[in-house]
Design a protein around this motif. Structure first.
Motif, short mmCIF file in Angstrom:
data_model
loop_
_atom_site.label_atom_id
_atom_site.label_comp_id
_atom_site.label_asym_id
_atom_site.label_seq_id
_atom_site.Cartn_x
_atom_site.Cartn_y
_atom_site.Cartn_z
N GLN A 85 58.35 19.03 28.44
CA GLN A 85 57.63 18.88 26.84
C GLN A 85 56.66 19.33 26.75
O GLN A 85 55.95 20.18 25.65
N ARG A 86 55.67 19.46 27.92
CA ARG A 86 54.12 20.16 27.87
C ARG A 86 54.51 21.66 27.76
O ARG A 86 53.83 22.30 27.23
N LEU A 87 55.61 22.08 28.46
CA LEU A 87 55.92 23.46 28.31
C LEU A 87 55.97 23.96 27.03
O LEU A 87 55.42 24.96 26.50
N THR A 88 57.20 23.39 26.27
CA THR A 88 57.46 23.60 25.06
C THR A 88 56.21 23.59 23.86
O THR A 88 56.23 24.18 22.83
N THR A 89 55.43 22.50 24.19
CA THR A 89 54.29 22.48 23.27
C THR A 89 53.25 23.50 23.34
O THR A 89 52.83 23.82 22.43
N ALA A 113 54.29 26.56 24.56
CA ALA A 113 54.90 27.79 24.16
C ALA A 113 55.10 27.97 22.50
O ALA A 113 54.94 29.33 22.35
N VAL A 114 55.10 26.85 21.83
CA VAL A 114 55.49 27.15 20.48
C VAL A 114 54.36 27.67 19.77
O VAL A 114 54.40 28.45 18.71
N LYS A 115 53.28 27.58 20.29
CA LYS A 115 51.78 28.25 19.53
C LYS A 115 52.23 29.90 19.76
O LYS A 115 51.44 30.47 18.94
N ARG A 116 53.08 30.33 20.66
CA ARG A 116 53.26 31.86 20.72
C ARG A 116 54.31 32.16 19.62
O ARG A 116 54.82 33.41 19.62
N TYR A 117 54.96 31.09 18.96
CA TYR A 117 56.06 31.45 18.10
C TYR A 117 55.68 31.05 16.77
O TYR A 117 55.98 30.02 16.18
N PRO A 118 54.78 31.89 15.87
CA PRO A 118 54.56 31.80 14.46
C PRO A 118 55.57 31.23 13.57
O PRO A 118 55.31 30.73 12.54
N ARG A 119 56.95 31.80 13.84
CA ARG A 119 58.04 31.30 12.82
C ARG A 119 58.26 30.14 13.03
O ARG A 119 59.14 29.29 12.17
N LEU A 178 59.32 20.51 14.41
CA LEU A 178 60.68 20.58 14.75
C LEU A 178 61.18 20.25 16.07
O LEU A 178 62.29 19.98 16.35
N ILE A 179 60.17 20.75 17.11
CA ILE A 179 60.65 20.44 18.49
C ILE A 179 60.60 19.06 18.91
O ILE A 179 59.54 18.49 18.72
N MET A 218 55.46 4.97 29.81
CA MET A 218 56.31 5.13 28.46
C MET A 218 55.27 5.28 27.66
O MET A 218 55.51 6.24 26.48
N GLN A 219 54.14 4.78 27.49
CA GLN A 219 52.89 4.88 26.72
C GLN A 219 52.56 6.52 26.51
O GLN A 219 52.24 7.07 25.45
N ILE A 220 52.23 7.10 27.96
CA ILE A 220 51.81 8.56 27.94
C ILE A 220 52.88 9.40 27.29
O ILE A 220 52.52 10.34 26.48
N VAL A 221 54.28 9.30 27.91
CA VAL A 221 55.19 10.47 27.48
C VAL A 221 55.32 10.13 25.67
O VAL A 221 55.49 11.11 25.06
N SER A 222 55.34 8.94 25.25
CA SER A 222 55.43 8.82 24.06
C SER A 222 54.36 9.21 23.08
O SER A 222 54.60 9.87 22.01
N GLU A 223 52.96 9.06 23.49
CA GLU A 223 51.87 9.81 22.81
C GLU A 223 52.14 11.29 22.83
O GLU A 223 51.39 11.74 21.93
N ARG A 224 52.67 11.82 23.69
CA ARG A 224 53.00 13.18 23.69
C ARG A 224 53.98 13.77 22.68
O ARG A 224 54.18 14.89 22.10
N GLY A 225 54.63 12.77 22.27
CA GLY A 225 55.87 12.90 21.29
C GLY A 225 57.40 12.96 21.58
O GLY A 225 58.17 13.19 20.96
#
Length: 453
Positions: free
Chosen positions: A181-185, A187-193, A198-199, A223-230
């Motif tokens: 989840q950290r990786l996609t968060t 990475a998505v900054k490099r995808y302007p479209r 949506l992730i 659980m709190q840590i991962v939930s706060e990340r989305g």
């Protein structure tokens, strides 16, 4: 005089610790040591999620056997059957050639395979997290979903490519969901479209809470840590069906999704069923010295052995963890040496060092020696433990350097393409259909012995 033959099956934590200790404790003329393993490395499984997320390179978690094995014979293959009466093992090499190897002492540490259930579509469309190839594939696959979602004009396809499901609320599943989840968060900054909203990552487990071994307080903190990340955590829920582009949960939800990562536990290697000895929950029953009753000269340890936990008592057995496997490997080696030298064997006892869960970045939960920690202090403990558990200096250096580089330079989003257009479902990575029945083992032993003669 012929030297006693010691045959060790499995090159994981337990098997490698055993061989390493045997080489140190036995003179070259005391015994002939042979290791059977399909891989040329010892895989440090707890850090596979970091390989999947690109934080660490595969070399950081795959320690070459030749750095630890110096004079033992290594057979590249798998043991596919054991005949305790004949004191022989049938081995299938990585070339598919079969041979029989006889032994005086046999150490069984074949490890485990991913536990699956009769869920429609799971073995065809689920991905595991047990091998380097799977970790490398998952990394490519996750980044490919971002690339494809960015390129499509079909909103339904885009949504399905940007939903990810991880099944299993244990250490592997929680860490995998957290670091990816950290990786996609990032990475998505490099995808302007792409709209970051949506992730969606989902972590599900049939159990009532995450990682119950940590205790309620730390489990809730994780659980709190991962939930706060989305990450959306769903407990008391499992998978009912998987298709190429949907995942249906047992609570009735049907998600558009093209990524299911399955980490819902492990079961013993199918090799254990070939011995015909007693098992408990699929694991070989042993005595406290890790000998198998009724099988002369056979020891079992690691994930495939139900070794009594003398400190807990009450019929408890040691859990299938890396910590136990490494200690049992050393203890079995000492007992094999004792048996060779006519000395009494010692029961396996341990002192629990605690548990560590690395959630990526500066977040972790740990319980060293029973002391609950979270945040940066827990992360220092977790990564310190992993560095200590890695068996060679180059591996430790690569891991430390990878963490440092990731902290300073951030994530990279490269698809290697090594697994492009190759099957990579659970059924393609789990080798479970090569093992023999007791009758087949006897026939193979007789046939291969006759051929060798």
């Amino acid at each position: 005089m012929k030297r006693p033959r010691i045959l060790v099956v499995g090159g994981g934590f337990a098997g490698m610790e055993c061989v390493h200790r045997l080489e140190r404790r036995l003179a070259q003329d005391e015994a002939e040591i042979t290791l059977v393993t399909p891989w040329s490395h010892q895989l440090y499984l707890p850090l596979l999620p970091h390989v999947a997320a690109g934080v660490l390179t595969p070399q950081a978690v795959a320690v070459p056997l030749r750095r630890m094995v110096h004079r033992s014979e290594v057979i590249p293959g798998r043991a596919i059957g054991v005949d305790p009466a004949a004191k022989a093992v049938v081995i299938k090499k990585i070339t598919d050639e079969e041979l029989v190897r006889e032994y005086d002492y046999l150490v069984l540490a074949p490890g485990s395979v991913t536990r699956t259930f009769d869920i429609p579509g799971l073995t065809e469309y689920g991905r595991g997290m047990k091998t380097l190839a799977e970790a490398a594939y998952i990394r490519d696959h996750v980044i490919a979903q971002l690339d494809l979602a960015s390129a499509t004009t079909d909103q339904a396809e885009r949504e399905s490519r940007l939903q990810f499901v991880v099944v299993g609320g244990g250490y592997a599943g929680t860490e995998t969901a957290a670091v990816l989840q950290r990786l996609t968060t990032a990475a998505v900054k490099r995808y302007p479209r792409l709209d970051p909203a949506l992730i969606k990552w989902h972590l599900i487990d049939i159990a009532p809470r995450l990682m119950p071994e940590l205790g309620e307080k730390l489990g809730l903190k994780a659980m709190q840590i991962v939930s706060e990340r989305g990450v959306e955590v769903s407990l008391g829920v499992s998978v009912a069906e998987v298709t190429p582009d949907t995942v249906t949960f047992t609570d009735g939800r049907k998600l558009p999704c093209r990524t299911l990562i399955w980490t819902a536990g492990v079961v013993s290697s199918p090799l254990v069923t070939t011995l015909g000895t007693e098992t408990v929950k699929g694991r070989l029953v042993t005595d406290p010295e890790m000998c198998i009753p009724g099988a002369d000269g056979v020891f079992a340890l690691g994930d495939s052995a139900a070794v009594p936990d003398l400190d807990v008592g009450g019929g408890a057995v040691c859990p299938p963890t890396a910590q136990h496997a490494m200690r049992q490997g050393k203890a079995v080696a000492e007992n094999v040496v004792a048996a060779l030298r006519g000395r009494p064997l010692q029961p396996y006892r341990h002192r629990d060092l605690g548990l560590v869960v690395d959630l990526g970045g500066v977040e972790a939960v740990s319980k060293p020696l029973g002391i609950p920690l979270s945040g940066l202090p827990a992360q220092v403990v977790a990564r310190g433990y992993h560095l200590g558990a890695l068996r060679t200096f180059p591996a430790r250096f690569r891991a430390a350097a990878g963490w440092f580089l990731n902290a300073v330079a951030g994530d990279d989003f490269v698809r290697t393409g090594f697994q492009a257009r190759r099957p990579a479902a659970l059924k393609d990575f789990e080798v479970t259909d090569i093992y023999l029945s007791p009758e087949e083992i006897r026939r193979h032993v007789e046939s291969l012995r006759a051929t060798a003669a």
